[in-house]
Motif scaffolding. Structure first.
Motif, PDB file in Angstrom:
ATOM      1  N   GLY A  78       0.791  -1.223   0.000  1.00 40.59           N
ATOM      2  CA  GLY A  78       0.000   0.000   0.000  1.00 40.59           C
ATOM      3  C   GLY A  78       0.822   1.271   0.000  1.00 40.59           C
ATOM      4  N   ALA A  79       1.984   1.239   0.643  1.00 42.54           N
ATOM      5  CA  ALA A  79       2.815   2.448   0.725  1.00 42.54           C
ATOM      6  C   ALA A  79       3.562   2.734  -0.569  1.00 42.54           C
ATOM      7  CB  ALA A  79       3.819   2.317   1.875  1.00 42.54           C
ATOM      8  N   VAL A  80       3.661   1.731  -1.452  1.00 47.07           N
ATOM      9  CA  VAL A  80       4.446   1.918  -2.679  1.00 47.07           C
ATOM     10  C   VAL A  80       3.594   1.842  -3.943  1.00 47.07           C
ATOM     11  CG1 VAL A  80       6.666   1.193  -1.728  1.00 47.07           C
ATOM     12  CG2 VAL A  80       5.069  -0.548  -2.567  1.00 47.07           C
ATOM     13  N   ILE A  81       2.320   1.506  -3.797  1.00 45.58           N
ATOM     14  CA  ILE A  81       1.415   1.462  -4.950  1.00 45.58           C
ATOM     15  C   ILE A  81       0.214   2.353  -4.650  1.00 45.58           C
ATOM     16  CG2 ILE A  81      -0.083   0.048  -6.402  1.00 45.58           C
ATOM     17  CD1 ILE A  81       1.744  -2.311  -5.919  1.00 45.58           C
ATOM     18  N   GLU A  82       0.063   3.387  -5.426  1.00 46.22           N
ATOM     19  CA  GLU A  82      -1.081   4.277  -5.274  1.00 46.22           C
ATOM     20  C   GLU A  82      -2.217   3.828  -6.198  1.00 46.22           C
ATOM     21  OE1 GLU A  82       0.318   8.159  -6.186  1.00 46.22           O
ATOM     22  OE2 GLU A  82       1.573   8.316  -4.391  1.00 46.22           O
ATOM     23  N   ASP A  83      -3.423   4.194  -5.814  1.00 45.28           N
ATOM     24  CA  ASP A  83      -4.611   4.004  -6.667  1.00 45.28           C
ATOM     25  C   ASP A  83      -4.923   2.544  -6.944  1.00 45.28           C
ATOM     26  OD1 ASP A  83      -4.777   6.805  -6.864  1.00 45.28           O
ATOM     27  OD2 ASP A  83      -3.418   6.806  -8.591  1.00 45.28           O
ATOM     28  N   MET A  84      -4.693   1.666  -5.958  1.00 51.85           N
ATOM     29  CA  MET A  84      -5.177   0.292  -6.105  1.00 51.85           C
ATOM     30  C   MET A  84      -6.701   0.317  -6.193  1.00 51.85           C
ATOM     31  SD  MET A  84      -3.364  -2.237  -3.362  1.00 51.85           S
ATOM     32  CE  MET A  84      -1.668  -1.961  -2.849  1.00 51.85           C
ATOM     33  N   ASP A  85      -7.248  -0.672  -6.904  1.00 51.99           N
ATOM     34  CA  ASP A  85      -8.682  -0.877  -6.812  1.00 51.99           C
ATOM     35  C   ASP A  85      -9.017  -1.133  -5.336  1.00 51.99           C
ATOM     36  OD1 ASP A  85     -11.146  -2.769  -6.704  1.00 51.99           O
ATOM     37  OD2 ASP A  85     -11.226  -1.897  -8.711  1.00 51.99           O
ATOM     38  N   PRO A  86     -10.073  -0.525  -4.807  1.00 52.48           N
ATOM     39  CA  PRO A  86     -10.354  -0.630  -3.366  1.00 52.48           C
ATOM     40  C   PRO A  86     -10.631  -2.036  -2.858  1.00 52.48           C
ATOM     41  CG  PRO A  86     -12.157   0.469  -4.536  1.00 52.48           C
ATOM     42  CD  PRO A  86     -11.012   0.377  -5.493  1.00 52.48           C
ATOM     43  N   VAL A  87     -10.888  -2.976  -3.744  1.00 47.84           N
ATOM     44  CA  VAL A  87     -11.134  -4.357  -3.309  1.00 47.84           C
ATOM     45  C   VAL A  87      -9.858  -5.023  -2.809  1.00 47.84           C
ATOM     46  CG1 VAL A  87     -11.721  -6.676  -4.168  1.00 47.84           C
ATOM     47  CG2 VAL A  87     -13.165  -4.721  -4.759  1.00 47.84           C
ATOM     48  N   TYR A  88      -8.699  -4.690  -3.361  1.00 50.65           N
ATOM     49  CA  TYR A  88      -7.493  -5.479  -3.163  1.00 50.65           C
ATOM     50  C   TYR A  88      -6.760  -5.286  -1.841  1.00 50.65           C
ATOM     51  CZ  TYR A  88      -7.970  -6.454  -8.179  1.00 50.65           C
ATOM     52  OH  TYR A  88      -8.440  -6.832  -9.411  1.00 50.65           O
ATOM     53  N   PRO A  89      -6.668  -4.074  -1.255  1.00 49.91           N
ATOM     54  CA  PRO A  89      -5.786  -3.902  -0.094  1.00 49.91           C
ATOM     55  C   PRO A  89      -6.054  -4.843   1.076  1.00 49.91           C
ATOM     56  CG  PRO A  89      -6.407  -1.768  -0.966  1.00 49.91           C
ATOM     57  CD  PRO A  89      -7.221  -2.783  -1.705  1.00 49.91           C
ATOM     58  N   ALA A  90      -7.301  -5.289   1.274  1.00 51.17           N
ATOM     59  CA  ALA A  90      -7.625  -6.137   2.424  1.00 51.17           C
ATOM     60  C   ALA A  90      -7.377  -7.619   2.178  1.00 51.17           C
ATOM     61  CB  ALA A  90      -9.087  -5.930   2.823  1.00 51.17           C
ATOM     62  N   LEU A  91      -6.970  -7.998   0.978  1.00 42.24           N
ATOM     63  CA  LEU A  91      -6.785  -9.408   0.660  1.00 42.24           C
ATOM     64  C   LEU A  91      -5.414  -9.892   1.120  1.00 42.24           C
ATOM     65  CD1 LEU A  91      -8.466  -9.443  -2.849  1.00 42.24           C
ATOM     66  CD2 LEU A  91      -9.486  -9.955  -0.630  1.00 42.24           C
TER      67      LEU A  91
END
Length: 371
Positions: free
Chosen positions: A110-123
């Protein structure tokens, strides 16, 4: 001269490196020849592992038209069978306490990739390694070609994998996360990128240190085996015109982009692959040893969200299985841990629809209960 990357230190120091050449088992060689003829393929190898020992039978040639026979010690590109090795690497690092199975994409990327689709960070690693993250199967073709062209001569692999992860995590999910199984090479590349961010080392270095070396897999390496200037190992083949076959010499065109390493770029001898399978079978039986705990083996072999896919292994009726192809090779593994038996059938021919049926009689003969 192109030579595929091999774990040189392990080759120099492992006792297996000095063993006598493996014999070509007559019974298994007969099965290999039958499969080779049925598939119309250059070569086939069959490995039967039981009681800590490998029997290997081979038939055919390293390159179509070459007249150079394959041997029982040759190296085979195992494609997506690599995935269980990446999952095993994760298990090792979980036991060391540097990561956890439920660590998320957001925590490590998360700290190195901006604008992830909001579904992915919690996986989590569990989602990625069981194909339950909803990720597309692969990155887009244009990006795939670009990574292919960059290869090992470009940026370090951790930089390339972070780039790959950035591009794929900005795309919309292809399936409903957790509830749907959707086979994804991309998920394994992202898992590899997460490990690289945590450890500060490439996936290649990590898997060599944590999987290949402790399990005495001295022949394991990455990409197509062998050399360009001599046919010293089998070469992969892809279909050509008029049902012909074209050999692909080692080089960038002989494998998927190296960035896909965690999803499927390992090559290995069948004896060393047997050692790896033996560790998984013993762990499945509760004979943990000192490599991983029984809890870790159970985690690797149990589908975390239901269905029949665990972490790098298909699971059915107590058996573990997987198949792998980079479109130029095809290798299928089936294990029956409780019976302490494993069978591997390997083709240097990527025409999966044609060669897969030719494998069936081999498995029927050696693992008659297998589907």
């Amino acid at each position: 001269m192109f030579r595929s990357f091999t774990i040189a230190l392990a080759v120099m120091t492992a006792p297996a490196a000095f063993a006598q050449p493996a014999a070509n088992d007559p019974e298994l060689a007969r099965l290999a020849e039958q499969a080779r003829e049925a598939g119309g393929s250059p070569a086939v190898a069959v490995m039967y592992w039981q009681g800590g020992e490998a029997r290997i039978g081979v038939a055919g040639v390293r390159e179509t038209g070459s007249g150079i026979a394959v041997t029982a010690d040759d190296l085979w590109h195992i494609g997506s069978d690599t995935k269980s090795m990446t999952a095993t690497l994760v298990a090792r690092l979980v036991e060391r306490g540097v990561i956890g199975w439920d660590d998320t994409i957001g925590e490590h990327l998360g700290a190195v990739i901006e604008d992830m689709d909001p579904v992915y960070p919690a996986l989590t690693f569990r989602h990625l390694l069981s194909h339950r993250a909803g990720l597309p199967a692969n990155i887009g073709m244009v990006d795939m070609i670009r990574f292919q062209m960059e290869g090992t001569g470009g940026r370090p692999m951790p930089e390339q994998r972070l780039d790959y992860a950035t591009r794929i995590l900005r795309t919309a999910p292809a399936a409903e996360p957790e509830t749907q199984f959707f086979y994804s090479n991309a998920g394994y590349v992202i898992a590899g990128a997460m490990l690289e961010q945590v450890m500060g080392e490439s996936w290649e270095s990590l898997i060599a240190a944590e999987v290949f070396e402790p399990l005495n897999m001295a022949s394991a390496g990455f990409g197509p085996p062998g050399s360009v200037d001599e046919i010293d190992q089998p070469r992969g083949h892809r279909g050509g015109m008029f049902d012909g076959l074209n050999a692909v010499p080692p080089g960038p065109r002989a494998d998927n982009p190296p960035v896909l390493g965690p999803a499927g770029t390992v090559h290995i001898s069948l004896t060393d692959l047997g050692r790896y399978l033996d560790a998984h079978m013993a762990g499945d039986r509760g004979e943990a040893g000192d490599y991983l705990t029984s809890e870790s083996w159970q985690t690797l072999h149990t589908p975390p969200f239901g269905g029949d896919y665990a972490l790098g292994w298909g699971v059915q009726d107590g058996r573990l299985r997987h198949a792998g192809s980079n479109t130029m090779w095809f290798v299928r593994i089936m294990m029956d841990p409780q019976a302490d038996r494993a069978v591997v059938v390997a083709f240097n021919d990527g025409r999966v629809d044609q060669v897969a049926p030719a494998m069936a009689p081999v498995f029927a003969a050696l693992l008659p209960e297998a589907d």
